[in-house]
Design a protein around this motif. Structure first.
Motif, PDB file in Angstrom:
ATOM      1  N   GLU A  30     -10.766  23.411 -26.708  1.00 30.12           N
ATOM      2  CA  GLU A  30      -9.467  23.367 -27.371  1.00 30.12           C
ATOM      3  C   GLU A  30      -8.952  21.935 -27.271  1.00 30.12           C
ATOM      4  N   ASN A  31      -7.917  21.652 -28.008  1.00 25.89           N
ATOM      5  CA  ASN A  31      -7.283  20.327 -27.940  1.00 25.89           C
ATOM      6  C   ASN A  31      -8.239  19.187 -28.285  1.00 25.89           C
ATOM      7  N   HIS A  32      -8.933  19.312 -29.406  1.00 25.87           N
ATOM      8  CA  HIS A  32      -9.808  18.227 -29.842  1.00 25.87           C
ATOM      9  C   HIS A  32      -9.001  16.974 -30.141  1.00 25.87           C
ATOM     10  N   THR A  33      -9.615  15.846 -29.844  1.00 24.60           N
ATOM     11  CA  THR A  33      -8.997  14.543 -30.090  1.00 24.60           C
ATOM     12  C   THR A  33      -9.894  13.756 -31.042  1.00 24.60           C
ATOM     13  N   GLU A  34      -9.466  12.579 -31.410  1.00 18.87           N
ATOM     14  CA  GLU A  34     -10.325  11.695 -32.214  1.00 18.87           C
ATOM     15  C   GLU A  34     -11.617  11.387 -31.455  1.00 18.87           C
ATOM     16  N   SER A  35     -11.519  11.298 -30.144  1.00 13.80           N
ATOM     17  CA  SER A  35     -12.714  11.051 -29.326  1.00 13.80           C
ATOM     18  C   SER A  35     -13.670  12.240 -29.378  1.00 13.80           C
ATOM     19  N   SER A  36     -13.129  13.455 -29.465  1.00 13.21           N
ATOM     20  CA  SER A  36     -13.979  14.647 -29.609  1.00 13.21           C
ATOM     21  C   SER A  36     -14.778  14.568 -30.907  1.00 13.21           C
ATOM     22  N   VAL A  37     -14.110  14.107 -31.963  1.00 12.89           N
ATOM     23  CA  VAL A  37     -14.778  13.959 -33.264  1.00 12.89           C
ATOM     24  C   VAL A  37     -15.896  12.924 -33.161  1.00 12.89           C
ATOM     25  N   GLU A  38     -15.639  11.834 -32.460  1.00 12.88           N
ATOM     26  CA  GLU A  38     -16.672  10.795 -32.279  1.00 12.88           C
ATOM     27  C   GLU A  38     -17.840  11.341 -31.462  1.00 12.88           C
ATOM     28  N   MET A  39     -17.557  12.127 -30.442  1.00 12.50           N
ATOM     29  CA  MET A  39     -18.637  12.726 -29.652  1.00 12.50           C
ATOM     30  C   MET A  39     -19.466  13.673 -30.502  1.00 12.50           C
ATOM     31  N   CYS A  40     -18.821  14.423 -31.381  1.00 13.43           N
ATOM     32  CA  CYS A  40     -19.529  15.315 -32.291  1.00 13.43           C
ATOM     33  C   CYS A  40     -20.474  14.508 -33.180  1.00 13.43           C
ATOM     34  N   ARG A  41     -19.983  13.391 -33.683  1.00 11.25           N
ATOM     35  CA  ARG A  41     -20.812  12.512 -34.515  1.00 11.25           C
ATOM     36  C   ARG A  41     -22.028  12.023 -33.734  1.00 11.25           C
ATOM     37  N   LEU A  42     -21.833  11.616 -32.480  1.00 10.89           N
ATOM     38  CA  LEU A  42     -22.937  11.133 -31.638  1.00 10.89           C
ATOM     39  C   LEU A  42     -23.971  12.237 -31.391  1.00 10.89           C
ATOM     40  N   LEU A  43     -23.494  13.444 -31.129  1.00 10.48           N
ATOM     41  CA  LEU A  43     -24.410  14.563 -30.895  1.00 10.48           C
ATOM     42  C   LEU A  43     -25.219  14.890 -32.147  1.00 10.48           C
ATOM     43  N   LEU A  44     -24.566  14.826 -33.300  1.00 10.06           N
ATOM     44  CA  LEU A  44     -25.271  15.108 -34.561  1.00 10.06           C
ATOM     45  C   LEU A  44     -26.251  13.996 -34.916  1.00 10.06           C
ATOM     46  N   GLU A  45     -25.932  12.765 -34.561  1.00 13.57           N
ATOM     47  CA  GLU A  45     -26.891  11.667 -34.767  1.00 13.57           C
ATOM     48  C   GLU A  45     -28.115  11.865 -33.880  1.00 13.57           C
ATOM     49  N   ALA A  46     -27.887  12.305 -32.651  1.00 12.55           N
ATOM     50  CA  ALA A  46     -28.990  12.497 -31.710  1.00 12.55           C
ATOM     51  C   ALA A  46     -29.852  13.693 -32.090  1.00 12.55           C
ATOM     52  N   TYR A  47     -29.224  14.719 -32.642  1.00 10.78           N
ATOM     53  CA  TYR A  47     -29.938  15.949 -32.982  1.00 10.78           C
ATOM     54  C   TYR A  47     -29.318  16.566 -34.229  1.00 10.78           C
ATOM     55  N   PRO A  48     -29.649  16.013 -35.415  1.00 13.45           N
ATOM     56  CA  PRO A  48     -29.063  16.504 -36.669  1.00 13.45           C
ATOM     57  C   PRO A  48     -29.290  17.992 -36.919  1.00 13.45           C
ATOM     58  N   ASP A  49     -30.443  18.528 -36.500  1.00 17.00           N
ATOM     59  CA  ASP A  49     -30.736  19.944 -36.724  1.00 17.00           C
ATOM     60  C   ASP A  49     -29.917  20.861 -35.825  1.00 17.00           C
ATOM     61  N   GLY A  50     -29.201  20.285 -34.866  1.00 19.32           N
ATOM     62  CA  GLY A  50     -28.382  21.085 -33.968  1.00 19.32           C
ATOM     63  C   GLY A  50     -27.330  21.895 -34.697  1.00 19.32           C
ATOM     64  N   ILE A  51     -26.927  21.422 -35.851  1.00 19.71           N
ATOM     65  CA  ILE A  51     -25.915  22.122 -36.644  1.00 19.71           C
ATOM     66  C   ILE A  51     -26.427  23.484 -37.122  1.00 19.71           C
ATOM     67  N   GLN A  52     -27.753  23.645 -37.146  1.00 21.32           N
ATOM     68  CA  GLN A  52     -28.359  24.894 -37.626  1.00 21.32           C
ATOM     69  C   GLN A  52     -28.848  25.802 -36.507  1.00 21.32           C
TER      70      GLN A  52
END
Length: 154
Positions: free
Chosen positions: A123-145
């Protein structure tokens, strides 16, 4: 300097304990669980990552596995993603963890959740949470599936 002294003391103690990945990662886990990260936390994380004698083994086959690995039972990246109120220090630690251990983004926790799942549950996502999400998706793009095995949710 304090961070260096702590890591040095831990290195001495570590030789007296067992030689396994879980104990190597335990101090890093504690840093990542902290809810009030600072520049000192970032420095400590960097030193702890450098102190790992060998890369922590995660999966024998190197593939995607949403089941927890038998060789690692602690999940620093999951714990970092699970803290509330992510800050720029959280982002810096996330970058450090993924820099040398990109495969950690592919590892399911004991309940089958990827770090991405854990981050999205916060809960309480911040702009930093969004950046972390971007980093995780860059590291593992298929993680979204990849569904979380505990609930089957994406």
């Amino acid at each position: 300097e304090i961070c260096s002294l702590v890591v040095e003391a831990y290195e001495t103690l570590k030789k007296e304990i067992t030689d396994d990945d879980e104990n190597d990662l335990r101090p890093l886990l504690y840093v990542c669980q902290c809810s009030s990260l600072s520049e000192h936390s970032v420095a400590m994380c960097e030193l702890l990552l450098k102190s790992l004698e060998k890369p922590a083994s995660v999966q024998p086959n190197g593939g995607v596995d949403t089941e927890p690995s038998s060789s690692i039972k602690v999940f620093p990246l999951h714990d970092l993603c699970g803290t509330e109120g992510h800050t720029n220090h959280s982002v810096e630690i996330c970058k450090q963890l993924l820099k040398d251990h990109k495969d950690w983004a592919k590892i399911g926790s004991e309940d089958g959740k990827l770090p991405l799942h854990v981050l999205c549950e916060c809960e309480n996502h911040t702009e930093s949470s969004v950046e972390m999400c971007r980093l995780l998706l860059e590291a593992y793009p298929d993680g979204i599936q990849v569904p979380a095995s505990s609930c089957g949710c994406l």
